[in-house]
Design an enzyme around this catalytic site. Structure first.
Site, PDB file in Angstrom:
ATOM      1  N   GLY A 232       0.664  -1.173  -0.072  1.00 44.01           N
ATOM      2  CA  GLY A 232       0.088   0.087   0.033  1.00 44.01           C
ATOM      3  C   GLY A 232       0.894   1.226   0.032  1.00 44.01           C
ATOM      4  O   GLY A 232       0.444   2.286   0.084  1.00 44.01           O
TER       5      GLY A 232
ATOM      6  N   ASP B 115       2.330   2.570  -2.583  1.00 38.56           N
ATOM      7  CA  ASP B 115       2.272   3.568  -4.004  1.00 38.56           C
ATOM      8  C   ASP B 115       2.092   4.843  -3.733  1.00 38.56           C
ATOM      9  O   ASP B 115       1.168   5.126  -3.119  1.00 38.56           O
ATOM     10  CB  ASP B 115       1.161   3.007  -5.104  1.00 38.56           C
ATOM     11  CG  ASP B 115       1.340   3.197  -6.235  1.00 38.56           C
ATOM     12  OD1 ASP B 115       1.666   2.755  -7.222  1.00 38.56           O
ATOM     13  OD2 ASP B 115       1.134   4.511  -6.723  1.00 38.56           O
TER      14      ASP B 115
ATOM     15  N   GLY C 187       5.537  -3.132   1.264  1.00 44.84           N
ATOM     16  CA  GLY C 187       5.478  -4.498   1.002  1.00 44.84           C
ATOM     17  C   GLY C 187       6.597  -4.822  -0.126  1.00 44.84           C
ATOM     18  O   GLY C 187       6.978  -4.383  -0.962  1.00 44.84           O
TER      19      GLY C 187
ATOM     20  N   GLY D 277       5.699  -5.012  -4.186  1.00 47.81           N
ATOM     21  CA  GLY D 277       5.697  -3.983  -4.947  1.00 47.81           C
ATOM     22  C   GLY D 277       7.064  -3.099  -4.916  1.00 47.81           C
ATOM     23  O   GLY D 277       7.459  -2.716  -6.010  1.00 47.81           O
TER      24      GLY D 277
ATOM     25  N   TYR E  61       8.658   5.873  -6.815  1.00 47.19           N
ATOM     26  CA  TYR E  61       8.365   7.129  -6.484  1.00 47.19           C
ATOM     27  C   TYR E  61       7.314   7.564  -7.603  1.00 47.19           C
ATOM     28  O   TYR E  61       7.311   8.525  -8.280  1.00 47.19           O
ATOM     29  CB  TYR E  61       9.304   8.076  -6.252  1.00 47.19           C
ATOM     30  CG  TYR E  61      10.433   7.912  -5.415  1.00 47.19           C
ATOM     31  CD1 TYR E  61      10.396   6.812  -4.322  1.00 47.19           C
ATOM     32  CD2 TYR E  61      11.755   8.443  -5.368  1.00 47.19           C
ATOM     33  CE1 TYR E  61      11.204   6.604  -3.442  1.00 47.19           C
ATOM     34  CE2 TYR E  61      12.843   8.075  -4.376  1.00 47.19           C
ATOM     35  CZ  TYR E  61      12.623   7.163  -3.479  1.00 47.19           C
ATOM     36  OH  TYR E  61      13.265   6.786  -2.475  1.00 47.19           O
TER      37      TYR E  61
END
Length: 543
Positions: free
Chosen positions: A115, A117, A184, A187, A478
């Site tokens: 989560g 992102d 996480g 990702g 990013y």
């Protein structure tokens, strides 16, 4: 004619709201269609109370699960689109079934690992609604094999959990991934994943041995089954494009029993001509690769700016003292500034935990010192030092906004030796440093959002002459939608994506597009900055 248009509009709205609120359509709800489809495609049970969450079935649980790992609060405000329902698989076959059923039922979906992102793309769809969320947080098993110098880690695990499990078995093994321990692993690695060991061992993605992925057909593939092209693409090509990563097999790296860290803070009054920062820019990427020396820029409430030079060295205090005395005496380090730690203690320190924290804090993301915030970030890469007059203007821009945050990290070392085409992550030789800009706040309204967004975009514009160009490069982990975004079913996506794709991946973008077109020609895995498939008109000529 007007009456038919009105009837069509009414029917469309009725369909839309019925899905978003998960109310029954005819005799069965869309949720139930999904559940029934799951049962048909997996033999492993999934308790509904623990795996499926929706506003209709359990409003409070739905909200809690949605927000549990949504680290950018901008994307859980009332105005943001919400998933029709959330499914939390407890077995890999559930992920396979989720992909198959989303495909069969025409559900757009997002997949969330940790989560983090930056633009919330793992749990929010701005370009396509309705959508569902597949949350991998229950798939977090980790198996460390010290004899093989490797570990299998499922995508729902955090970096901190992986670090803990390695340290549980060894004091002389580590893994080169990020500083924020609640990220996480799924990702993080698929976007590259840099951290304090990158100058010695490269990125997290540079240290992947194998992976397990669910493709657009719902098939489970390891490295041998997916082939080397797809294996190349998932090690830095960005999440949400090629499939659902279920697990990574990573290579552990040797670390000494003793590392040394230091933090030295300088005010602008102590470095009025930016001589120290200028020296850092010239040498940080050229120092011994065991040394990682970054700079944090902090703005206080009274608009004063301080610079924190934070070093981590793979070795003992005496050796680092000699290195700093020889190459960077201007920093003015004293013997008391050096602190010897183990590798796992350095993990805790870099993550911001108090020095007396037990290692078990790495197992509970709720104990992280990082609080959830309203956030906007951007990135740059530099190939040459920023001149003093540029730095002074940068300082002036930083203190204009009291929610501003900025840091620079050095590259060089092994990063300069790995070819740009080795993985999709192309920021290698010639890159001396990476820059991260952010505006961070614990509260937000329309006025403050506009003010902060305006500031970070102006800051980014100011830095244009001092960073990479043609293209101006950025780091895909990013994520920044200011660079451009896909739209739903747009044939122009490929053309627009060539701009931001080159910024993230340089020439590797073209290979990523070809692989995407081969493994997911219908563009099933998609989001605002996923790699697009080639338009049909270009496919024959590209092969």
């Amino acid at each position: 004619m007007g009456k038919s248009k009105a009837l069509y509009a009414f029917s469309f709205l009725a369909l839309y709201f019925s899905f978003c609120t998960i109310t029954p359509t005819s005799s069965t709800s869309l949720q139930d269609d999904f559940i029934n489809c799951l049962h048909e495609n997996t033999n492993v049970d999934f308790p509904l109370l623990e795996t499926l969450f929706s506003p209709e079935r359990n409003v409070s649980d739905y909200k809690e699960v949605l927000e549990s790992t949504a680290h950018n609060l901008r994307y859980v405000t009332e105005s943001m689109p919400k998933p029709g329902f959330i499914f939390k698989p407890v077995h890999e076959s559930h992920v396979q079934a989720s992909v198959i059923c989303s495909n069969q039922l025409g559900f757009h979906h997002r997949v969330r690992s940790g989560g983090h992102d930056y633009e919330g793309l793992s749990f929010v769809s701005l370009m396509e609604t309705p959508f569902i969320l597949i949350d991998l947080s229950k798939l977090r098993q980790i198996n460390v094999d010290i004899e093989d110098n490797s570990a299998w880690v499922q995508s729902g695990a955090t970096i901190g959990e992986l670090y803990y499990r390695i340290a549980e078995k060894s004091k002389i093994n580590g893994f080169p991934a990020g500083l924020c321990t609640t990220v996480g692993i799924g990702g993080h690695i698929i976007g590259g994943g840099d951290g304090t060991l990158l100058r010695k061992y490269g990125l997290a993605a540079d240290n992947v041995l194998d992976a397990v992925i669910v493709n657009a057909d719902g098939k489970l593939l390891n490295r041998a089954a997916m082939g080397e092209d797809l294996f190349w693409a998932i090690r830095g090509g960005g999440g949400g494009t090629f499939g659902v990563i279920l697990a990574w097999k990573v290579k552990l790296v040797p670390v000494p029993e003793t590392l040394t860290m230091f933090t030295v803070t300088k005010t602008l009054e102590q470095d009025p001509e930016t001589k120290i920062l200028s020296k850092w820019q010239r040498i940080a990427d050229k120092l011994v690769e065991e040394l990682f020396l970054r700079v944090m820029f902090r703005v206080a409430g009274d608009k004063t700016l301080t610079l924190e030079y934070k070093g981590q060295f793979l070795g003992e205090k005496g050796t680092l003292m000699e290195v700093m005395k020889k190459y960077f005496p201007e920093l003015g380090l004293t013997q008391e500034d050096y602190i010897e730690v183990s590798w796992i203690e350095s993990v805790l320190a870099n993550a911001g935990f108090p020095t007396d924290s037990p290692l078990e804090v790495l197992l509970d993301p709720k104990l992280s010192p990082y609080v959830k915030v309203y956030f906007k970030g951007k990135s740059d890469f530099a190939t040459e030092p920023i001149p003093p007059f540029g730095l002074k203007g940068m300082f002036k821009k930083l203190v204009e906004e009291n929610t501003s945050s900025m840091f620079m990290i050095p590259y060089g070392g092994i990063m300069a030796k790995i070819p740009e085409s080795e993985t999709p992550f192309a920021h290698r030789k010639g890159t001396i440093l990476k820059i991260h800009y952010a505006t961070i706040s614990t509260s937000e309204d329309g006025i403050s959002l506009n003010k902060r967004t305006k500031w970070i975009r102006e800051m980014y514009t100011y830095m244009t002459p001092y960073v990479s160009s043609n293209p101006r490069l950025a780091y895909v982990n990013y994520r920044d939608l200011d660079l451009g975004a896909n739209t739903k079913d747009s044939k122009a996506n490929f053309i627009k994506a060539q701009t931001w794709g080159a910024q993230y991946f340089k020439n590797n973008f073209n290979r990523l597009v070809k692989i995407k077109t081969k493994v997911d020609p219908e563009n099933f895995f998609r989001h605002e900055q996923s790699i697009p498939s080639l338009p049909f008109s270009k496919r024959l000529s590209s092969w």
